[in-house]
Design an enzyme around this catalytic site. Structure first.
Site, mmCIF file in Angstrom:
data_model
loop_
_atom_site.group_PDB
_atom_site.id
_atom_site.type_symbol
_atom_site.label_atom_id
_atom_site.label_comp_id
_atom_site.label_asym_id
_atom_site.label_seq_id
_atom_site.Cartn_x
_atom_site.Cartn_y
_atom_site.Cartn_z
ATOM 1 N N ASP A 53 0.820 -1.219 0.000
ATOM 2 C CA ASP A 53 0.000 0.000 0.000
ATOM 3 C C ASP A 53 0.853 1.269 0.000
ATOM 4 O OD1 ASP A 53 -1.843 -1.968 0.373
ATOM 5 O OD2 ASP A 53 -2.804 -1.068 2.100
ATOM 6 N N GLU A 294 -11.818 -1.628 0.819
ATOM 7 C CA GLU A 294 -10.606 -1.188 1.506
ATOM 8 C C GLU A 294 -10.151 0.188 1.010
ATOM 9 O OE1 GLU A 294 -8.168 -4.833 2.738
ATOM 10 O OE2 GLU A 294 -8.142 -4.918 0.567
HETATM 11 C C1 FRU Z 1 -4.841 -3.300 1.362
HETATM 12 C C2 FRU Z 1 -4.746 -3.738 2.800
HETATM 13 C C3 FRU Z 1 -5.239 -2.651 3.720
HETATM 14 C C4 FRU Z 1 -4.517 -2.940 5.004
HETATM 15 C C5 FRU Z 1 -3.202 -3.524 4.519
HETATM 16 C C6 FRU Z 1 -2.685 -4.660 5.322
HETATM 17 O O1 FRU Z 1 -3.856 -3.834 0.559
HETATM 18 O O2 FRU Z 1 -5.451 -4.930 3.001
HETATM 19 O O3 FRU Z 1 -6.639 -2.629 3.864
HETATM 20 O O4 FRU Z 1 -4.373 -1.773 5.746
HETATM 21 O O5 FRU Z 1 -3.399 -3.950 3.189
HETATM 22 O O6 FRU Z 1 -1.453 -5.111 4.846
#
Ligand code: FRU
Length: 424
Positions: A53, A294
């Site tokens: 992310d 997300e």
């Molecule tokens: C998206 C996600 C987010 C979370 C993170 C965990 O890729 O699932 O929602 O904060 O990655 O690694």
């Protein structure tokens, strides 16, 4: 039993619904909503760490902001373990796939800087070991607050629990680079309440994370989006007429779709500084459609609210499906009603020949979409893959009314600033 929307009462707003009928319109491989193929010979940002992310530094209005000519991004980051016996398989080879799949459990917030909006240089960890109260530092948003370089990093403190937190520090620049200093005191803001937003006690697979604070361009107040699930014990949700929508004959059976209960949450700040928050009913629910919406975020354009959120194939409910990628909804006012972009919601999905090539898309106000490379097939059958853990090529989309179109592709990890702030 209360319907999903009755839980939220009559005020101040009713959540908009992403329905099963909307999701039936999702068409994988439509070229106007499909990310171009990522080639398996992509470059990696770092051989020491995986990144996923990506969170560009921005202001509260959503503008991607450089400081003294330096672009800055934050990334979820985890060490690569090519020499760790734990990740060596029985043939003596590094099992990078297993290392990559384990990354969420050791995610930490790092930052990177660049003069060109790409070719990122590693800055380091934002918080020293021991500062964050939980094991995992999950996604959020770094906000540049002022010309003194103060930065509020909103993120999710996970395991134990999942708490939306923030930590304030400062960005410092020199001719040679950027550093993040003083991120030492983490302030818990809120967690799921069990009334509007599902708790861990109600569902061990609950989601509550990914804060995205913003100033509403119309009322000027400070709000925050986040990912949630609709409150209630796992399995107790109803998938009724409202959640199903207008489906053709033969599509009334909802199977076990009551287990998929994603929503986009919203909170409003009671103070100017964003230290005191009140959760409001979700803006959007996807009960019976999908279990994860997300990293929700906005683009404010043409007087409209474009709400984007990322989702997966594996989180879709029985009888509906779609690619991993970013989905979008549009409304004329902050509290909706929201309608799915392109009819279905799909804005930019992976091609079916490379279903996991990218994820965690972030649509920026300039129409550029950044994401990370997950895995790309290296043979025809798709059984051999190359793991990414690095920035994907940026994609350009055009947003027009209730439609979006893929129009361009740029370099890997290209995140140009929209404005530059000279620090005092
Ligand atoms: C998206 C996600 C987010 C979370 C993170 C965990 O890729 O699932 O929602 O904060 O990655 O690694």
């Amino acid at each position: 039993m209360k319907s999903n929307t009755e839980k939220f009462g009559k005020t101040p707003h009713q959540p908009s619904l992403w329905t099963r009928a909307d999701a039936l319109k999702v068409q994988a491989d439509d070229p106007t909503t499909t990310q171009p193929l990522v080639s398996a010979d992509f470059p990696v940002l770092s051989n020491e760490v995986f990144i996923w992310d990506t969170m560009p530094l921005r202001d509260l209005d959503g503008n991607i902001t450089s400081v003294d000519g330096w672009s800055v991004i934050f990334t979820l980051t985890a060490d690569r373990h090519p020499n760790d016996p734990q990740y060596i398989d029985e043939n003596g080879n590094y099992d990078i796939t297993r290392d990559w799949n384990d990354r969420h459990g050791r995610a930490k917030m790092y930052y990177w800087f660049s003069r060109t909006g790409k070719d990122w240089e590693l800055g380091g960890r934002v918080m020293a070991e021991g500062v964050s109260p939980t094991v995992r530092e999950w996604a959020g948003t770094p906000i540049l607050l002022n010309e003194q370089g103060e930065v509020d990093l909103y993120y999710t403190a996970v395991t134990p629990g999942a708490t939306i937190v923030k930590v304030r520090g400062r960005v410092v620049t020199t001719e040679h680079g950027v550093s993040m200093v003083g991120f030492e005191k983490v302030k818990p803001l809120f967690e799921a309440d069990g009334k509007m937003y599902q708790t861990e006690a109600q569902n061990p697979f609950w989601g509550f994370r990914d804060p995205w604070p913003f100033r509403d361009p119309n009322d000027g107040k400070l709000y925050m989006l986040f990912e949630g699930n609709v409150a209630g014990e796992r399995g107790s949700h109803t998938v009724g007429e409202a959640e199903i929508g207008d489906v053709p004959p033969g599509y009334e059976d909802v199977g076990n779709s009551r287990f998929q209960t994603a929503c986009v949450g919203i909170a409003v700040a009671r103070d100017e500084d964003g230290d005191d928050w009140e959760m409001l009913p979700p803006l959007l629910t996807a009960v019976g459609v999908n279990d994860q919406t997300e990293r929700p975020h906005f683009v404010f354009q043409d007087g409209k609210y474009y709400l984007f959120t990322i989702s997966h194939t594996f989180t879709y409910a029985d009888g509906v499906t779609g690619p991993d990628g970013v989905y979008g909804f549009v409304a004329d006012s902050l509290f909706g009603p929201y309608v799915p972009l392109n009819g279905s919601g799909l804005v930019l999905g992976n091609p079916s020949s490379q279903p996991f090539q990218t994820y965690s898309h972030c649509v920026m106000p300039n129409g550029l979409v950044t994401s990370f490379i997950d895995s790309v097939p290296t043979d025809e059958s798709g059984t051999q893959i190359r793991i990414g853990g690095t920035e994907a090529p940026t994609v350009g989309i055009r947003i027009k009314g209730q439609q979006t179109f893929v129009v361009a592709e740029y370099d890997y990890g290209y995140i140009p600033p929209m404005l530059d702030v000279t620090l005092k």
